[in-house]
Design a protein around this motif. Structure first.
Motif, short mmCIF file in Angstrom:
data_model
loop_
_atom_site.label_atom_id
_atom_site.label_comp_id
_atom_site.label_asym_id
_atom_site.label_seq_id
_atom_site.Cartn_x
_atom_site.Cartn_y
_atom_site.Cartn_z
N ALA A 500 0.84 -1.21 0.00
CA ALA A 500 0.00 0.00 0.00
C ALA A 500 0.87 1.26 0.00
N LYS A 501 1.96 1.23 0.77
CA LYS A 501 2.87 2.37 0.82
C LYS A 501 3.51 2.62 -0.54
N GLU A 502 3.89 1.53 -1.19
CA GLU A 502 4.49 1.63 -2.52
C GLU A 502 3.50 2.23 -3.53
N MET A 503 2.24 1.79 -3.44
CA MET A 503 1.20 2.32 -4.34
C MET A 503 1.00 3.82 -4.13
N LEU A 504 0.94 4.22 -2.84
CA LEU A 504 0.72 5.63 -2.51
C LEU A 504 1.88 6.49 -3.00
N GLU A 505 3.11 6.01 -2.78
CA GLU A 505 4.28 6.77 -3.22
C GLU A 505 4.33 6.88 -4.74
N ARG A 506 3.94 5.80 -5.45
CA ARG A 506 3.95 5.83 -6.91
C ARG A 506 2.91 6.84 -7.42
N ARG A 507 1.72 6.84 -6.79
CA ARG A 507 0.66 7.76 -7.19
C ARG A 507 1.10 9.22 -6.96
N MET A 508 1.75 9.46 -5.84
CA MET A 508 2.21 10.82 -5.54
C MET A 508 3.34 11.24 -6.48
N LYS A 509 4.20 10.30 -6.84
CA LYS A 509 5.28 10.61 -7.78
C LYS A 509 4.72 10.98 -9.15
N ASN A 510 3.67 10.25 -9.56
CA ASN A 510 3.04 10.54 -10.85
C ASN A 510 2.43 11.94 -10.88
N ARG A 511 2.00 12.41 -9.71
CA ARG A 511 1.41 13.75 -9.62
C ARG A 511 2.44 14.81 -9.25
N ILE A 513 4.33 15.12 -6.66
CA ILE A 513 4.22 15.57 -5.26
C ILE A 513 5.43 15.07 -4.49
N GLU A 514 6.13 15.97 -3.81
CA GLU A 514 7.31 15.60 -3.02
C GLU A 514 6.85 14.95 -1.71
N LEU A 515 7.42 13.78 -1.41
CA LEU A 515 7.01 13.03 -0.22
C LEU A 515 7.86 13.43 0.98
N SER A 516 7.19 13.80 2.07
CA SER A 516 7.87 14.14 3.32
C SER A 516 7.34 13.23 4.44
N GLU A 517 8.26 12.63 5.15
CA GLU A 517 7.85 11.73 6.23
C GLU A 517 7.14 12.49 7.35
N ALA A 518 7.61 13.72 7.61
CA ALA A 518 6.97 14.51 8.66
C ALA A 518 5.53 14.84 8.30
N THR A 519 5.31 15.23 7.03
CA THR A 519 3.95 15.53 6.58
C THR A 519 3.09 14.28 6.59
#
Length: 735
Positions: A500-511, A513-519
């Motif tokens: 699920a984490k991999e899917m979410l990160e892939r979706r955010m990368k496609n859009r 969106i920079e991923l932040s662990e704090a956010t």
């Protein structure tokens, strides 16, 4: 008798003699009418070719008569037991015949024969007879104790007859069974004479050279041994008589099997065995004077002969747990030879000879007291002159809380009553349990919920697409299976979470969106999740909409970006050349430790092993890199004092996603299993791994260092709290 079974002249003669002996021994318990019925039953079976010679070429009818005589003379079986032995040969493969037996000879005879047939079925499953579990299974199957007694008598007869057989493989097999199975059973029932004979014959057939070497040595030394015994006991008899004691003495030579076992244990030759015989002094003493008279004899003997105190055994003051009482001493007799002397009273000797020194004490069987009473009652019934029907009262209820089942290879496994196919599968291996869809039991396919029964032979059926289910925990009975199911469910949950984490990160990368662990951490809490794994599980289960998650993430990111831009400088633009003082005013520069840090070399100090979440500071090394230390580092004071200008303030950035190495110092009682408990708890913790263990033990305490990898300080503190709850752990702290 006619049919396929032809009697030789010698066999007919022996059968007639056996029949005369048996008739004289058991009449009037077996009537003339019953004799005729037995004859007709055996003749009908022979005419129908239902009786054939065994693998040794022996006549089964003649063997049954030999077994009946042993069972009567050596064990004490009478009417029902003898009839069952004689009839079993003719009806064991004919169920309808067994039902007729019940009508003609009664319930008792029928039940004994059914027990013998039932146990014969176990042998067809090629069991591993060397295991203690197989003995237990036999006993649990034999509802009537006479079944076991008949099996022992039958094996004694077989061992006596196969001396000259040419079928060496079969001879070897039955001899091993006699040694591993039947001799221990005979011993536990107090049938010591038969037990010794089975052991000696087994040794004779399995280790021919050893048997005859010892036998010849004993024969060579018998005359001198008898003379020595007389020389040894003569002065003892005089002393005891002069003291006014009532007693009798007897000498016994160790069995060949016992001597061989001692030679192997002590790794010596025959001449190295000093206690080839023992002298037993049996006192006729009143109950209240038993111990006093035994110690009186002890004093008289040790005044005459020098004792070996290392080989003294005082089971008089503190009897064995099985009730055995006696004084054993080894003294240096005439000619410097060591002689074992056993001192006991008539009562003590009676207890020992009845078999109370051989109680069953299997692990897991409930209540030793009731068990001892049960066995003692059976032993008394065996020695009673009353008809053996008195044994009908005794049922095998010792194993009502456990069952014994076979693997496909014939190994026996013990389970609690109520265990299922799934319990068996997880006992074999975790992967077998995880993929189990059912089993084939005694040729029949059953589900994984099937409740096992004693004697079942189980072959597990698996499927690659099968996975553990939550309700499986309610299906299994054993704690081992429950733990393995929970572990499998936990691992599945982790895999789903990673997916699920991999899917979410892939979706955010496609859009873009920079991923932040704090956010992301802020997002998870805002959506109402206490555990990260629950958040990702709902994404994997598609109960949480991913678009909603991303939209919420963007809102949190836009709200936090301005604040972070004002308060935090990037690592790339940070200049660590200017010294930073705790007293500096204005806005302080802080080094942000992040896995994405670029253009700056840093490493974690090995003197204090900081972990994400610790209070930390940076120290500029001579080569320009930065060492990250804990504020509580043992070197912290010296570094600040001598190199204050090279100290850099630092804190962690984002969320801990790396693995940090740290060392736990553990001190505790050196108890069996405590280290296993510690490592078991650590290994079950998510995202914590054991790297190495180094443990020393002294004076009942152990101390050691456990090197682990952990993601953050919160997980580490939770782990330390759990480890502190282990019984025997005195101290656990970070180094």
């Amino acid at each position: 008798m006619a049919g396929n079974l032809l009697f030789t002249k010698e066999e007919r003669t022996e059968l007639i003699n056996l029949l005369k002996t048996l008739r004289g021994a058991i009449i009037p318990t077996v009537t003339h009418e019953e004799e005729k019925k037995i004859y007709n039953c055996l003749k009908a079976a022979a005419d129908n070719k239902e009786i054939v010679r065994d693998v040794f070429g022996m006549n089964p009818i003649l063997s049954s008569f030999r077994t009946a005589l042993i069972a009567h003379e050596e064990i004490g079986l009478k009417h029902d037991g003898i009839i069952a032995i004689l009839l079993y040969t003719g009806v064991r493969d004919n169920i309808s015949a067994i039902e007729r037996i019940k009508e003609e000879f009664g319930e008792n005879v029928s039940r004994i024969i059914k027990g013998l047939v039932k146990i014969q079925e176990l042998y067809k499953k090629n069991p591993v007879i060397e295991s203690e579990n197989f003995r237990n299974l036999l006993l649990s199957f034999a509802e009537d104790m006479r079944v076991i007694l008949i099996m022992i008598a039958d094996r004694v007869n077989l061992m006596r007859q196969i001396r000259d057989t040419e079928n060496l493989d079969a001879k070897f097999k039955v001899s091993e069974e006699a040694s591993y199975l039947y001799a221990p059973l005979a011993h536990k029932l107090g049938l010591y004479k038969l037990k010794s004979e089975l052991e000696d014959l087994s040794l004779k057939y399995l280790e021919h050279d050893a048997y005859y070497m010892i036998k010849n040595k004993l024969n060579e030394t018998k005359k001198s041994r008898d003379q020595y015994i007389q020389k040894f006991i003569a002065p003892i008899e005089k002393k005891l008589t002069d003291a006014g004691l009532k007693f009798h003495m007897k000498g016994r030579t160790k069995s060949i099997h016992s001597i061989w076992q001692k030679m192997k244990k002590q790794k010596c030759n025959f001449e190295g065995i000093f206690d080839l015989f023992a002298i037993r002094i049996i006192l006729d003493a009143p109950l209240e004077q038993e111990k006093m008279q035994c110690w009186q004899v002890f004093a008289l003997i040790t005044n005459m002969y020098v004792p070996n105190h290392k080989r003294m055994r005082d089971w008089l003051t503190v009897p064995k747990s099985n009730g055995y009482e006696s004084l054993h001493i080894t003294v240096n007799g005439p000619e410097g030879k060591w002689v074992e002397v056993q001192i006991r009273t008539e009562r003590m000797d009676d207890v020992a000879e009845r078999g109370l020194a051989a109680h069953w004490r299997y692990k897991g069987i409930k209540g030793d007291a009731g068990q001892d009473d049960w066995l003692n009652s059976i032993r008394l019934a065996l020695e009673s002159k009353d008809d053996m029907q008195v044994m009908d009262r005794f049922k095998m209820d010792l194993y009502e809380d456990e069952i014994f089942v076979f693997t496909p290879k014939g190994d026996l496994i013990r389970f609690p009553k109520g265990a299922t196919v799934l319990d068996f599968a997880y006992h074999i291996h975790s992967n077998v349990g995880n993929c189990c869809v059912g089993a084939k039991i005694n040729g029949k396919i059953v589900t994984l919920r099937y409740v096992l029964k004693s004697g079942d032979q189980i072959d597990i059926i698996t499927a690659n697409n099968q996975t553990p289910k939550q309700d499986w925990i309610n299906i299994v009975k054993t704690s081992r299976a429950k733990a393995k199911i929970r572990q499998a469910l936990k691992e599945t949950q982790i895999k789903d979470g990673l997916y699920a984490k991999e899917m979410l990160e892939r979706r955010m990368k496609n859009r873009k969106i920079e991923l932040s662990e704090a956010t992301m951490s802020h997002l998870i809490k805002k959506l109402g999740f206490k555990e990260t794994k629950d958040f990702y599980k709902q994404i994997a289960d598609e109960t949480l909409d991913m678009n909603h998650v991303i939209d919420t993430y963007l809102k949190i990111q836009s709200n936090d970006s301005g604040t972070q831009a004002q308060n935090v400088r990037s690592a790339e633009s940070f200049s660590y050349e200017a010294p930073i003082s705790d007293k500096a005013g204005g806005h302080e520069d802080v080094l942000m430790i992040d896995r994405n840090m670029k253009g700056l070399e840093y490493s974690l100090a090995k003197c204090c092993h900081p972990v994400y979440g610790d209070d930390i500071f940076g120290f500029v090394t001579v080569n320009g890199g930065i060492k990250i230390h804990k504020v509580s580092c043992p070197n912290s004071h010296e570094l600040h004092k001598r190199f204050g200008y090279r100290i850099v303030k630092a804190r962690w950035s984002g969320k801990g996603v790396s693995q940090y190495t740290t060392i736990l110092k553990v001190v505790g009682n050196d108890n069996i299993g405590i280290l296993n408990n510690i490592t078991s708890i650590i290994s079950k913790e998510e995202k914590i791994m054991i790297r190495s263990i180094n443990v020393d033990s002294s004076d009942g305490l152990f101390s050691g260092n456990i090197v682990i990898s952990v993601e953050d300080i919160n997980r580490l503190e939770k782990l330390i709290k759990k480890l502190n709850t282990i019984k025997g752990v005195k101290q656990i702290r970070r180094l």
